[in-house]
Write a protein that holds these residues in place. Structure first.
Motif, PDB file in Angstrom:
ATOM      1  N   MET A 120     -11.218  26.682 -13.324  1.00  0.00           N
ATOM      2  CA  MET A 120     -10.377  25.783 -12.533  1.00  0.00           C
ATOM      3  C   MET A 120     -10.618  24.342 -12.954  1.00  0.00           C
ATOM      4  SD  MET A 120     -10.841  27.463  -8.750  1.00  0.00           S
ATOM      5  CE  MET A 120      -9.782  26.258  -7.984  1.00  0.00           C
ATOM      6  N   ASP A 121      -9.565  23.535 -12.878  1.00  0.00           N
ATOM      7  CA  ASP A 121      -9.693  22.116 -13.174  1.00  0.00           C
ATOM      8  C   ASP A 121     -10.439  21.380 -12.061  1.00  0.00           C
ATOM      9  OD1 ASP A 121      -8.292  22.377 -15.552  1.00  0.00           O
ATOM     10  OD2 ASP A 121      -6.353  21.955 -14.602  1.00  0.00           O
ATOM     11  N   GLN A 122     -10.235  21.809 -10.823  1.00  0.00           N
ATOM     12  CA  GLN A 122     -10.870  21.198  -9.658  1.00  0.00           C
ATOM     13  C   GLN A 122     -11.994  22.101  -9.160  1.00  0.00           C
ATOM     14  OE1 GLN A 122      -9.909  18.168  -8.500  1.00  0.00           O
ATOM     15  NE2 GLN A 122      -8.515  18.121 -10.241  1.00  0.00           N
ATOM     16  N   PRO A 123     -12.982  21.527  -8.461  1.00  0.00           N
ATOM     17  CA  PRO A 123     -14.040  22.367  -7.904  1.00  0.00           C
ATOM     18  C   PRO A 123     -13.480  23.337  -6.856  1.00  0.00           C
ATOM     19  CG  PRO A 123     -14.393  20.029  -7.374  1.00  0.00           C
ATOM     20  CD  PRO A 123     -13.155  20.116  -8.191  1.00  0.00           C
ATOM     21  N   ILE A 124     -14.163  24.451  -6.684  1.00  0.00           N
ATOM     22  CA  ILE A 124     -13.758  25.444  -5.687  1.00  0.00           C
ATOM     23  C   ILE A 124     -14.009  24.852  -4.302  1.00  0.00           C
ATOM     24  CG2 ILE A 124     -14.235  27.740  -4.753  1.00  0.00           C
ATOM     25  CD1 ILE A 124     -15.161  28.507  -7.597  1.00  0.00           C
ATOM     26  N   PRO A 125     -13.016  24.897  -3.419  1.00  0.00           N
ATOM     27  CA  PRO A 125     -13.217  24.352  -2.077  1.00  0.00           C
ATOM     28  C   PRO A 125     -14.097  25.261  -1.224  1.00  0.00           C
ATOM     29  CG  PRO A 125     -11.060  25.341  -2.254  1.00  0.00           C
ATOM     30  CD  PRO A 125     -11.680  25.404  -3.623  1.00  0.00           C
ATOM     31  N   ASN A 126     -14.737  24.680  -0.237  1.00  0.00           N
ATOM     32  CA  ASN A 126     -15.539  25.391   0.759  1.00  0.00           C
ATOM     33  C   ASN A 126     -16.640  26.249   0.148  1.00  0.00           C
ATOM     34  OD1 ASN A 126     -16.569  26.295   3.145  1.00  0.00           O
ATOM     35  ND2 ASN A 126     -14.825  27.568   3.692  1.00  0.00           N
ATOM     36  N   ILE A 127     -17.457  25.627  -0.681  1.00  0.00           N
ATOM     37  CA  ILE A 127     -18.659  26.298  -1.173  1.00  0.00           C
ATOM     38  C   ILE A 127     -19.741  26.079  -0.127  1.00  0.00           C
ATOM     39  CG2 ILE A 127     -20.467  26.261  -2.925  1.00  0.00           C
ATOM     40  CD1 ILE A 127     -18.364  25.526  -4.969  1.00  0.00           C
ATOM     41  N   ALA A 128     -20.324  27.156   0.376  1.00  0.00           N
ATOM     42  CA  ALA A 128     -21.354  27.074   1.402  1.00  0.00           C
ATOM     43  C   ALA A 128     -22.552  27.913   0.977  1.00  0.00           C
ATOM     44  CB  ALA A 128     -20.815  27.551   2.742  1.00  0.00           C
ATOM     45  N   ASP A 129     -23.711  27.288   0.861  1.00  0.00           N
ATOM     46  CA  ASP A 129     -24.948  27.980   0.480  1.00  0.00           C
ATOM     47  C   ASP A 129     -24.778  28.818  -0.782  1.00  0.00           C
ATOM     48  OD1 ASP A 129     -26.283  26.845   2.603  1.00  0.00           O
ATOM     49  OD2 ASP A 129     -26.081  28.591   3.898  1.00  0.00           O
ATOM     50  N   GLY A 130     -24.010  28.304  -1.748  1.00  0.00           N
ATOM     51  CA  GLY A 130     -23.835  29.004  -3.014  1.00  0.00           C
ATOM     52  C   GLY A 130     -22.785  30.094  -2.993  1.00  0.00           C
ATOM     53  N   THR A 131     -22.098  30.279  -1.858  1.00  0.00           N
ATOM     54  CA  THR A 131     -21.043  31.289  -1.785  1.00  0.00           C
ATOM     55  C   THR A 131     -19.691  30.614  -1.796  1.00  0.00           C
ATOM     56  OG1 THR A 131     -20.868  31.329   0.620  1.00  0.00           O
ATOM     57  CG2 THR A 131     -22.535  32.763  -0.367  1.00  0.00           C
ATOM     58  N   VAL A 132     -18.683  31.367  -2.192  1.00  0.00           N
ATOM     59  CA  VAL A 132     -17.305  30.864  -2.184  1.00  0.00           C
ATOM     60  C   VAL A 132     -16.422  31.917  -1.522  1.00  0.00           C
ATOM     61  CG1 VAL A 132     -17.626  29.507  -4.297  1.00  0.00           C
ATOM     62  CG2 VAL A 132     -16.732  31.831  -4.447  1.00  0.00           C
ATOM     63  N   PRO A 133     -15.240  31.508  -1.024  1.00  0.00           N
ATOM     64  CA  PRO A 133     -14.309  32.518  -0.524  1.00  0.00           C
ATOM     65  C   PRO A 133     -14.048  33.557  -1.611  1.00  0.00           C
ATOM     66  CG  PRO A 133     -13.569  30.323   0.070  1.00  0.00           C
ATOM     67  CD  PRO A 133     -14.727  30.148  -0.881  1.00  0.00           C
ATOM     68  N   GLY A 134     -14.057  34.810  -1.245  1.00  0.00           N
ATOM     69  CA  GLY A 134     -13.921  35.899  -2.213  1.00  0.00           C
ATOM     70  C   GLY A 134     -15.225  36.639  -2.423  1.00  0.00           C
ATOM     71  N   ASP A 135     -16.358  35.990  -2.095  1.00  0.00           N
ATOM     72  CA  ASP A 135     -17.638  36.692  -2.152  1.00  0.00           C
ATOM     73  C   ASP A 135     -17.702  37.701  -1.015  1.00  0.00           C
ATOM     74  OD1 ASP A 135     -18.380  35.162  -4.312  1.00  0.00           O
ATOM     75  OD2 ASP A 135     -19.852  33.949  -3.240  1.00  0.00           O
ATOM     76  N   VAL A 136     -18.564  38.692  -1.151  1.00  0.00           N
ATOM     77  CA  VAL A 136     -18.724  39.709  -0.111  1.00  0.00           C
ATOM     78  C   VAL A 136     -20.208  39.914   0.168  1.00  0.00           C
ATOM     79  CG1 VAL A 136     -16.592  40.924  -0.735  1.00  0.00           C
ATOM     80  CG2 VAL A 136     -18.755  41.661  -1.724  1.00  0.00           C
ATOM     81  N   ILE A 137     -20.481  40.616   1.242  1.00  0.00           N
ATOM     82  CA  ILE A 137     -21.846  41.032   1.535  1.00  0.00           C
ATOM     83  C   ILE A 137     -21.825  42.524   1.811  1.00  0.00           C
ATOM     84  CG2 ILE A 137     -21.842  40.613   4.035  1.00  0.00           C
ATOM     85  CD1 ILE A 137     -24.718  39.289   3.313  1.00  0.00           C
ATOM     86  N   LEU A 138     -22.806  43.237   1.281  1.00  0.00           N
ATOM     87  CA  LEU A 138     -22.945  44.665   1.557  1.00  0.00           C
ATOM     88  C   LEU A 138     -24.036  44.827   2.608  1.00  0.00           C
ATOM     89  CD1 LEU A 138     -22.892  46.260  -2.015  1.00  0.00           C
ATOM     90  CD2 LEU A 138     -21.032  46.141  -0.356  1.00  0.00           C
ATOM     91  N   LEU A 139     -23.674  45.380   3.749  1.00  0.00           N
ATOM     92  CA  LEU A 139     -24.628  45.667   4.813  1.00  0.00           C
ATOM     93  C   LEU A 139     -24.811  47.170   4.886  1.00  0.00           C
ATOM     94  CD1 LEU A 139     -23.299  43.377   7.694  1.00  0.00           C
ATOM     95  CD2 LEU A 139     -25.072  42.854   6.011  1.00  0.00           C
ATOM     96  N   SER A 140     -26.062  47.622   4.883  1.00  0.00           N
ATOM     97  CA  SER A 140     -26.361  49.046   5.053  1.00  0.00           C
ATOM     98  C   SER A 140     -27.123  49.194   6.359  1.00  0.00           C
ATOM     99  CB  SER A 140     -27.196  49.566   3.884  1.00  0.00           C
ATOM    100  OG  SER A 140     -26.452  49.479   2.693  1.00  0.00           O
ATOM    101  N   TRP A 141     -26.574  50.009   7.261  1.00  0.00           N
ATOM    102  CA  TRP A 141     -27.142  50.150   8.602  1.00  0.00           C
ATOM    103  C   TRP A 141     -26.704  51.467   9.194  1.00  0.00           C
ATOM    104  CZ3 TRP A 141     -24.682  49.084  13.667  1.00  0.00           C
ATOM    105  CH2 TRP A 141     -25.591  48.872  14.704  1.00  0.00           C
ATOM    106  N   ARG A 142     -27.647  52.227   9.698  1.00  0.00           N
ATOM    107  CA  ARG A 142     -27.364  53.501  10.364  1.00  0.00           C
ATOM    108  C   ARG A 142     -26.537  54.459   9.496  1.00  0.00           C
ATOM    109  NH1 ARG A 142     -26.359  51.499  16.638  1.00  0.00           N
ATOM    110  NH2 ARG A 142     -28.536  50.924  16.954  1.00  0.00           N
ATOM    111  N   GLY A 143     -26.863  54.500   8.198  1.00  0.00           N
ATOM    112  CA  GLY A 143     -26.182  55.421   7.290  1.00  0.00           C
ATOM    113  C   GLY A 143     -24.799  54.993   6.850  1.00  0.00           C
ATOM    114  N   VAL A 144     -24.396  53.771   7.191  1.00  0.00           N
ATOM    115  CA  VAL A 144     -23.078  53.256   6.826  1.00  0.00           C
ATOM    116  C   VAL A 144     -23.268  52.016   5.959  1.00  0.00           C
ATOM    117  CG1 VAL A 144     -20.972  52.210   7.750  1.00  0.00           C
ATOM    118  CG2 VAL A 144     -22.045  54.105   8.956  1.00  0.00           C
TER     119      VAL A 144
END
Length: 101
Positions: free
Chosen positions: A29-53
């Motif tokens: 991108m020519d411009q910086p990615i908006p809304n970077i928070a703690d090294g994450t950007v929109p489009g990032d995900v988190i995988l949570l594993s809990w109770r077999g799910v």
């Protein structure tokens, strides 16, 4: 948040692993990615594993500490000692989380 972390949520072990997909989705991108928070950007995900799910929650575009939701589940680690983990099941159910010993 580290590459992966673990807590005890509502009596059961929960692991969280952030996955950075957003930068790949945006490409160069020519411009910086908006809304970077703690090294994450929109489009990032988190995988949570809990109770077999495993939940894959996309990052929200909310201001502040990164939060993740799929509309039913919600996760945010503003306080590493007590992350915020919720589920919408008619009403909102909050699960108490604390660090794994």
């Amino acid at each position: 948040m580290p590459l992966s972390a673990a807590w005890i949520c509502d009596g059961d072990r929960l692991t969280a692993e952030p996955i950075q997909l957003g930068r790949d989705a945006f490409g160069t991108m020519d411009q910086p990615i908006p809304n970077i928070a703690d090294g994450t950007v929109p489009g990032d995900v988190i995988l949570l594993s809990w109770r077999g799910v495993t939940l894959q929650l996309p990052r929200t575009n909310n201001a502040g500490a990164p939060s993740y939701t799929d509309g039913r589940w919600w996760w945010q680690v503003e306080d590493p000692e007590h992350p915020d983990f919720r589920q919408r099941r008619g009403a909102i159910v909050s699960y108490a989380c604390s660090p794994e010993d």
